[in-house]
Design a protein around this motif. Sequence first.
Motif, PDB file in Angstrom:
ATOM      1  N   ASP A 129       1.124  -1.170  -0.286  1.00  0.00           N
ATOM      2  CA  ASP A 129       0.058  -0.190  -0.200  1.00  0.00           C
ATOM      3  C   ASP A 129       1.157   1.199   0.174  1.00  0.00           C
ATOM      4  OD1 ASP A 129      -1.549   1.604   0.353  1.00  0.00           O
ATOM      5  OD2 ASP A 129      -2.046   1.429   2.157  1.00  0.00           O
ATOM      6  N   VAL A 130       1.137   2.136  -1.170  1.00  0.00           N
ATOM      7  CA  VAL A 130       2.220   2.939  -1.675  1.00  0.00           C
ATOM      8  C   VAL A 130       1.484   4.143  -1.578  1.00  0.00           C
ATOM      9  CG1 VAL A 130       3.789   1.676  -1.898  1.00  0.00           C
ATOM     10  CG2 VAL A 130       2.387   2.228  -3.288  1.00  0.00           C
ATOM     11  N   ARG A 131       2.620   5.236  -1.582  1.00  0.00           N
ATOM     12  CA  ARG A 131       1.487   6.929  -2.107  1.00  0.00           C
ATOM     13  C   ARG A 131       3.262   7.112  -3.049  1.00  0.00           C
ATOM     14  NH1 ARG A 131       1.870   7.453   3.394  1.00  0.00           N
ATOM     15  NH2 ARG A 131       3.682   8.930   3.651  1.00  0.00           N
ATOM     16  N   VAL A 132       3.245   7.418  -4.084  1.00  0.00           N
ATOM     17  CA  VAL A 132       4.120   8.255  -5.178  1.00  0.00           C
ATOM     18  C   VAL A 132       3.782   8.631  -5.502  1.00  0.00           C
ATOM     19  CG1 VAL A 132       4.667   7.711  -7.491  1.00  0.00           C
ATOM     20  CG2 VAL A 132       3.287   5.207  -6.242  1.00  0.00           C
ATOM     21  N   LYS A 133       4.784   9.069  -5.041  1.00  0.00           N
ATOM     22  CA  LYS A 133       5.021  11.183  -6.054  1.00  0.00           C
ATOM     23  C   LYS A 133       5.987  11.425  -7.134  1.00  0.00           C
ATOM     24  CE  LYS A 133       4.746  16.085  -4.276  1.00  0.00           C
ATOM     25  NZ  LYS A 133       5.855  16.612  -2.982  1.00  0.00           N
ATOM     26  N   LYS A 175      10.871  10.219  -9.300  1.00  0.00           N
ATOM     27  CA  LYS A 175       9.365   9.531  -8.797  1.00  0.00           C
ATOM     28  C   LYS A 175       9.365   8.333  -7.399  1.00  0.00           C
ATOM     29  CE  LYS A 175       7.038   6.832 -10.950  1.00  0.00           C
ATOM     30  NZ  LYS A 175       6.058   5.282 -12.088  1.00  0.00           N
ATOM     31  N   VAL A 176       8.918   9.095  -6.371  1.00  0.00           N
ATOM     32  CA  VAL A 176       9.641   8.016  -4.909  1.00  0.00           C
ATOM     33  C   VAL A 176       8.402   7.753  -4.526  1.00  0.00           C
ATOM     34  CG1 VAL A 176       9.923   9.207  -2.465  1.00  0.00           C
ATOM     35  CG2 VAL A 176      11.455  10.315  -4.429  1.00  0.00           C
ATOM     36  N   ILE A 177       8.356   6.690  -3.506  1.00  0.00           N
ATOM     37  CA  ILE A 177       7.807   5.787  -3.213  1.00  0.00           C
ATOM     38  C   ILE A 177       7.072   5.385  -2.243  1.00  0.00           C
ATOM     39  CG2 ILE A 177       6.461   3.499  -3.596  1.00  0.00           C
ATOM     40  CD1 ILE A 177       8.445   3.362  -6.276  1.00  0.00           C
ATOM     41  N   THR A 178       6.240   5.394  -1.590  1.00  0.00           N
ATOM     42  CA  THR A 178       6.178   5.684   0.506  1.00  0.00           C
ATOM     43  C   THR A 178       5.121   4.723   0.270  1.00  0.00           C
ATOM     44  OG1 THR A 178       6.832   7.223   0.000  1.00  0.00           O
ATOM     45  CG2 THR A 178       6.247   6.624   2.435  1.00  0.00           C
ATOM     46  N   GLU A 179       5.475   3.702   1.227  1.00  0.00           N
ATOM     47  CA  GLU A 179       4.932   2.810   1.484  1.00  0.00           C
ATOM     48  C   GLU A 179       3.638   3.356   3.549  1.00  0.00           C
ATOM     49  OE1 GLU A 179       3.967  -1.321   3.463  1.00  0.00           O
ATOM     50  OE2 GLU A 179       6.020  -0.456   4.301  1.00  0.00           O
ATOM     51  N   ASN A 180       2.699   3.997   2.815  1.00  0.00           N
ATOM     52  CA  ASN A 180       1.830   4.317   3.921  1.00  0.00           C
ATOM     53  C   ASN A 180       1.974   3.141   4.977  1.00  0.00           C
ATOM     54  OD1 ASN A 180       0.589   6.204   2.192  1.00  0.00           O
ATOM     55  ND2 ASN A 180      -1.012   4.576   1.071  1.00  0.00           N
ATOM     56  N   GLN A 181       1.848   2.719   5.056  1.00  0.00           N
ATOM     57  CA  GLN A 181       1.639   1.571   6.932  1.00  0.00           C
ATOM     58  C   GLN A 181       3.103   2.127   7.214  1.00  0.00           C
ATOM     59  OE1 GLN A 181       2.092  -3.116   6.253  1.00  0.00           O
ATOM     60  NE2 GLN A 181       1.100  -2.155   8.405  1.00  0.00           N
ATOM     61  N   THR A 182       3.842   1.447   6.891  1.00  0.00           N
ATOM     62  CA  THR A 182       5.799   2.416   7.491  1.00  0.00           C
ATOM     63  C   THR A 182       5.626   3.201   7.869  1.00  0.00           C
ATOM     64  OG1 THR A 182       6.619   1.495   5.498  1.00  0.00           O
ATOM     65  CG2 THR A 182       6.626  -0.354   7.296  1.00  0.00           C
ATOM     66  N   GLY A 183       5.350   4.759   6.758  1.00  0.00           N
ATOM     67  CA  GLY A 183       5.833   6.105   6.610  1.00  0.00           C
ATOM     68  C   GLY A 183       7.308   5.948   6.279  1.00  0.00           C
ATOM     69  N   PHE A 198      19.229   8.474  -0.196  1.00  0.00           N
ATOM     70  CA  PHE A 198      17.463   7.657  -0.639  1.00  0.00           C
ATOM     71  C   PHE A 198      18.044   6.212   0.024  1.00  0.00           C
ATOM     72  CE2 PHE A 198      15.502  10.981  -2.735  1.00  0.00           C
ATOM     73  CZ  PHE A 198      14.323  11.438  -2.157  1.00  0.00           C
ATOM     74  N   ALA A 199      18.884   6.403  -0.466  1.00  0.00           N
ATOM     75  CA  ALA A 199      19.902   4.839   0.091  1.00  0.00           C
ATOM     76  C   ALA A 199      20.123   4.795   1.920  1.00  0.00           C
ATOM     77  CB  ALA A 199      21.527   4.391  -0.631  1.00  0.00           C
ATOM     78  N   LEU A 200      20.562   5.499   2.420  1.00  0.00           N
ATOM     79  CA  LEU A 200      20.629   5.369   3.700  1.00  0.00           C
ATOM     80  C   LEU A 200      19.340   5.146   4.080  1.00  0.00           C
ATOM     81  CD1 LEU A 200      22.088   5.872   6.051  1.00  0.00           C
ATOM     82  CD2 LEU A 200      21.783   8.478   5.853  1.00  0.00           C
ATOM     83  N   ALA A 201      18.219   5.906   3.477  1.00  0.00           N
ATOM     84  CA  ALA A 201      16.781   6.100   4.276  1.00  0.00           C
ATOM     85  C   ALA A 201      16.253   4.546   3.812  1.00  0.00           C
ATOM     86  CB  ALA A 201      15.939   6.929   4.099  1.00  0.00           C
ATOM     87  N   ILE A 202      16.423   4.177   3.206  1.00  0.00           N
ATOM     88  CA  ILE A 202      16.286   2.553   2.744  1.00  0.00           C
ATOM     89  C   ILE A 202      16.848   1.710   3.540  1.00  0.00           C
ATOM     90  CG2 ILE A 202      15.282   1.028   1.011  1.00  0.00           C
ATOM     91  CD1 ILE A 202      14.851   2.723  -0.716  1.00  0.00           C
ATOM     92  N   ARG A 203      17.574   1.302   3.402  1.00  0.00           N
ATOM     93  CA  ARG A 203      19.271   0.606   4.479  1.00  0.00           C
ATOM     94  C   ARG A 203      18.459   0.368   5.570  1.00  0.00           C
ATOM     95  NH1 ARG A 203      22.202  -3.693   2.153  1.00  0.00           N
ATOM     96  NH2 ARG A 203      23.991  -4.127   3.274  1.00  0.00           N
ATOM     97  N   SER A 204      18.476   2.145   6.534  1.00  0.00           N
ATOM     98  CA  SER A 204      18.381   1.720   7.784  1.00  0.00           C
ATOM     99  C   SER A 204      17.255   2.118   8.245  1.00  0.00           C
ATOM    100  CB  SER A 204      19.204   3.265   7.865  1.00  0.00           C
ATOM    101  OG  SER A 204      20.431   3.566   7.313  1.00  0.00           O
ATOM    102  N   GLY A 205      16.107   1.693   7.443  1.00  0.00           N
ATOM    103  CA  GLY A 205      14.756   2.203   7.692  1.00  0.00           C
ATOM    104  C   GLY A 205      14.484   3.796   8.266  1.00  0.00           C
ATOM    105  N   ILE A 206      15.118   4.419   7.974  1.00  0.00           N
ATOM    106  CA  ILE A 206      14.837   6.133   8.554  1.00  0.00           C
ATOM    107  C   ILE A 206      13.741   6.777   8.271  1.00  0.00           C
ATOM    108  CG2 ILE A 206      15.581   8.842   8.014  1.00  0.00           C
ATOM    109  CD1 ILE A 206      18.342   7.220   7.720  1.00  0.00           C
ATOM    110  N   PRO A 207      12.516   6.853   8.581  1.00  0.00           N
ATOM    111  CA  PRO A 207      10.981   7.151   8.569  1.00  0.00           C
ATOM    112  C   PRO A 207      11.341   8.666   7.465  1.00  0.00           C
ATOM    113  CG  PRO A 207      11.515   7.199  10.901  1.00  0.00           C
ATOM    114  CD  PRO A 207      12.586   7.049  10.083  1.00  0.00           C
ATOM    115  N   ALA A 208      10.391   7.972   6.445  1.00  0.00           N
ATOM    116  CA  ALA A 208      10.160   9.562   5.436  1.00  0.00           C
ATOM    117  C   ALA A 208       9.859  10.690   5.612  1.00  0.00           C
ATOM    118  CB  ALA A 208       8.846   8.858   4.316  1.00  0.00           C
TER     119      ALA A 208
END
Length: 455
Positions: free
Chosen positions: A371-375, A396-404, A423-433
């Motif tokens: 369940d994602v939102r896409v900008k 294009k940035v895709i964010t998961e609604n449930q986890t943010g 963005f790689a840092l955020a994805i790999r380290s689970g940093i919230p959007a």
Amino acid sequence: MTTLSPPKTFDLIVIGTGSGGSAPAYRCRAAGWSVAVLDELPYGGTCALRGCDPKKVLVGAAELADWNRRMQGRGITGEAHISWPDLMRFKRTFTDPVPANREHGFEKVGIATYHGSGRFLSPDKLSVDGEVIAARYFVIAAGARPRRLGVPGEEHLVTSTAFLELDQLPPRIAFVGAGYISFEFAHVARRAGASALIVGRGRPLRHFEQDLVTRLVDHTRRLGIELRLDTEATALEKRGAAYRLQMNTRGRTETVEADLVVHGGGRVPNTEGLDLGAANIATEADGGVRVNEFLQSVTNPRVYAAGDVAAAGSLPLTPVAAYAGTIVASNLLKGNARSPDYRGIPSVVFTVPPLAGVGLTEVQAREQQLDVRVKTQDTSTWYSNRRVAETCAMFKVITENQTGRVVGAHLLGPHAEEVINLFALAIRSGIPATDLKHLLYAYPTSGSDVPYMIS
Ligand SMILES: Cc1cc2nc3c(=O)[nH]c(=O)nc-3n(C[C@H](O)[C@H](O)[C@H](O)COP(=O)(O)OP(=O)(O)OC[C@H]3O[C@@H](n4cnc5c(N)ncnc54)[C@H](O)[C@@H]3O)c2cc1C
């Protein structure tokens, strides 16, 4: 009577001196193991000698030429021309010292160095340069080679290695395959004054977010690079000093002439000459070494594989190869405990401007039923792109609604290759959007656009 002396035996033999082989060699040696490395080519591997590093030197000149062109009438006058021979000389200042430095580095810490093609003779022995050597463990880090295309006349194709060594740039260059190597080289060649044609049968740059690829394809065409998609190269013939490339587009046959035809049709694991069968090392159909989650051969436990040669479900990229090498080193020294984590590995097409991506594409996110939102937005009118007169820019940035959390980010435009690392840092380290959104960025930088990319 001659007595055969037993083969020299090491704790570890590493095949390949590129990004994947270095960490196991150095770390095991540092732990007191006896280690040997071998390479059939000059020491240093693809990235430093025949890939990323020399390529980006050329890309740097193409960026400057393109920026200069874009700024005409905006305060810059006079054209910048690439002198190919001078650029090549500059490139060689990076590549020439590598083999001796690498070899010296190994020798300094007591790693034995061999030159030649390694070939397994049995599960614990291989021959190299007329000598037989044996080991308790092996790391196969033999990299990749251009895939055989099965096209009549393919022996006339030159490889990416030869392109990066050209002393003169021929006026008409065709690239077979629509992957990143063809796009990058075509962008460089065009900025250096050559005409360029890319022939590809599948989706171009298929690992990248296709909306951005479409944009890059349009821009590439506007630069004067010809792109024939849905087109298969069917034959290559030498005619005097030139080549005739036959192509088929949905049943229609056509022939073009070029002075050089470059193989950009993909690479496969480089295991052909290793005789892996003699060592009971199983491979996938493309030759990749079949490994378990610890990067160990599934059929010969004394063998590990790292980098492009391993069938490990990862992209063939330098940071991935180096990372795999550290995992292998750890598993060798401490027993099988570490498995690679391939989340959040960015990858870049170094066109001008570059295209970068990390994480899931929108299609992949939907396939996984997230369940994602896409900008998505065209950013050519944003300050950071207008300032450098770049008209090809988008994200294009895709964010998961449930986890943010951001699950995918895709950038096209100046500095995309740098901003993607955030963005790689955020994805790999689970940093919230929201953390990415509220970070205080240095301004004005391309990084300071990130908050506006997150929905
Ligand atoms: C043109 C080009 C551009 C690239 N650009 C990028 C980029 O921008 N960013 C990025 O991340 N990646 C890029 N890559 C991919 C990157 O270079 C590879 O993923 C990386 O170098 C793989 O490292 P490796 O250690 O697995 O193999 P390699 O670095 O290829 O090392 C393997 C070594 O093994 C040796 N070898 C093979 N078989 C034998 C044998 N039987 N006996 C002895 N020696 C043997 C080879 O000679 C070679 O030196 C590029 C690749 C190419 C071709």
